[in-house]
Design an enzyme around this catalytic site. Sequence first.
Site, PDB file in Angstrom:
ATOM      1  N   SER A 193       6.003  -1.823  -2.196  1.00 19.75           N
ATOM      2  CA  SER A 193       6.045  -2.733  -3.359  1.00 19.75           C
ATOM      3  C   SER A 193       5.052  -2.275  -4.431  1.00 19.75           C
ATOM      4  O   SER A 193       4.041  -2.936  -4.672  1.00 19.75           O
ATOM      5  CB  SER A 193       5.778  -4.185  -2.945  1.00 19.75           C
ATOM      6  OG  SER A 193       4.734  -4.318  -2.009  1.00 19.75           O
ATOM      7  N   GLY A 232       2.122   5.720   4.417  1.00 21.13           N
ATOM      8  CA  GLY A 232       1.100   6.320   5.266  1.00 21.13           C
ATOM      9  C   GLY A 232      -0.210   5.563   5.289  1.00 21.13           C
ATOM     10  O   GLY A 232      -1.154   5.974   5.970  1.00 21.13           O
ATOM     11  N   SER A 233      -0.284   4.459   4.587  1.00 19.77           N
ATOM     12  CA  SER A 233      -1.543   3.694   4.533  1.00 19.77           C
ATOM     13  C   SER A 233      -1.806   2.925   5.815  1.00 19.77           C
ATOM     14  O   SER A 233      -2.940   2.496   6.069  1.00 19.77           O
ATOM     15  CB  SER A 233      -1.529   2.728   3.346  1.00 19.77           C
ATOM     16  OG  SER A 233      -0.482   1.774   3.491  1.00 19.77           O
ATOM     17  N   GLY A 234      -0.762   2.740   6.623  1.00 18.30           N
ATOM     18  CA  GLY A 234      -0.934   2.013   7.882  1.00 18.30           C
ATOM     19  C   GLY A 234      -0.340   0.616   7.861  1.00 18.30           C
ATOM     20  O   GLY A 234      -0.585  -0.174   8.775  1.00 18.30           O
ATOM     21  N   LYS A 235       0.447   0.299   6.845  1.00 18.87           N
ATOM     22  CA  LYS A 235       1.018  -1.048   6.703  1.00 18.87           C
ATOM     23  C   LYS A 235       1.840  -1.463   7.922  1.00 18.87           C
ATOM     24  O   LYS A 235       1.639  -2.538   8.487  1.00 18.87           O
ATOM     25  CB  LYS A 235       1.921  -1.128   5.462  1.00 18.87           C
ATOM     26  CG  LYS A 235       1.241  -0.880   4.151  1.00 18.87           C
ATOM     27  CD  LYS A 235       2.208  -1.054   2.991  1.00 18.87           C
ATOM     28  CE  LYS A 235       3.430  -0.161   3.070  1.00 18.87           C
ATOM     29  NZ  LYS A 235       3.104   1.285   3.092  1.00 18.87           N
ATOM     30  N   SER A 236       2.801  -0.624   8.296  1.00 20.41           N
ATOM     31  CA  SER A 236       3.711  -0.981   9.385  1.00 20.41           C
ATOM     32  C   SER A 236       2.979  -1.074  10.721  1.00 20.41           C
ATOM     33  O   SER A 236       3.218  -2.003  11.508  1.00 20.41           O
ATOM     34  CB  SER A 236       4.854   0.040   9.486  1.00 20.41           C
ATOM     35  OG  SER A 236       5.671  -0.009   8.328  1.00 20.41           O
ATOM     36  N   GLY A 261       0.839  -1.190   0.000  1.00 21.83           N
ATOM     37  CA  GLY A 261       0.000   0.000   0.000  1.00 21.83           C
ATOM     38  C   GLY A 261       0.873   1.238   0.000  1.00 21.83           C
ATOM     39  O   GLY A 261       2.098   1.154   0.132  1.00 21.83           O
ATOM     40  N   LEU A 262       0.257   2.379  -0.121  1.00 19.34           N
ATOM     41  CA  LEU A 262       0.982   3.640  -0.172  1.00 19.34           C
ATOM     42  C   LEU A 262       1.678   3.953   1.152  1.00 19.34           C
ATOM     43  O   LEU A 262       1.315   3.422   2.203  1.00 19.34           O
ATOM     44  CB  LEU A 262       0.019   4.778  -0.506  1.00 19.34           C
ATOM     45  CG  LEU A 262      -0.596   4.777  -1.905  1.00 19.34           C
ATOM     46  CD1 LEU A 262      -1.739   5.778  -1.959  1.00 19.34           C
ATOM     47  CD2 LEU A 262       0.462   5.090  -2.955  1.00 19.34           C
TER      48      LEU A 262
END
Length: 205
Positions: free
Chosen positions: A116, A45-49, A42-43
């Site tokens: 990615s 700032g999308s909240g992935k981490s 995801g972008l």
Amino acid sequence: MDSNTKDRQDDGRQITWHRMDITRERREQLLGQKAAVIWLTGLSGSGKSTLANALEQELAAKGRHTMLLDGDNVRFGLNKDLGFSKEDRVENIRRIAETAKLMNDAGLIVLSSFISPYRVDRLAARTIIGDAFIEVYVSTPIEECEKRDVKGLYRAARKGQIAEFTGITSAYEAPEHPEITIDTSKAEIKECVCVLLAELEKYGI
């Protein structure tokens, strides 16, 4: 040639792949879990981490053996020689996929949190990792990502201070058929983790 080996050419050298007796399946049995690579894309700032970290905590609480690979963290070590050009991004994902596969072969559940941005690279990662690959598209809209912008990256990119920034000056190709899609702008992280856990149960995780 031994039936447990096969020849493989690499960089002009003759090398031999040795099949080991202790397999991923055996290690899964020892750990009492199904190995997987949960690939969050995801972008920025999308909240992935944040999502990956919270998910790992829940998996650990359930007694699962995990490892979290994070985009920024990996660039401090394994991939510190890579920049953010398209070519370097391709190599970045290739290395991560190979690393995740090794951890997978050890029986671990790997959480991989990387922008990615290119479909072809995620497909390459899926090919490397195999049937253990579970793609999670963190589909948080760019408008929300820009509002968060804790690091000020979007502002800098829009001012032309950062080249090749995904979503602004470099493309992000959203997954077409991810196993799981989740938008962190529509629910709190704790609720998103609950949704992820329920979805992952369908894959035996």
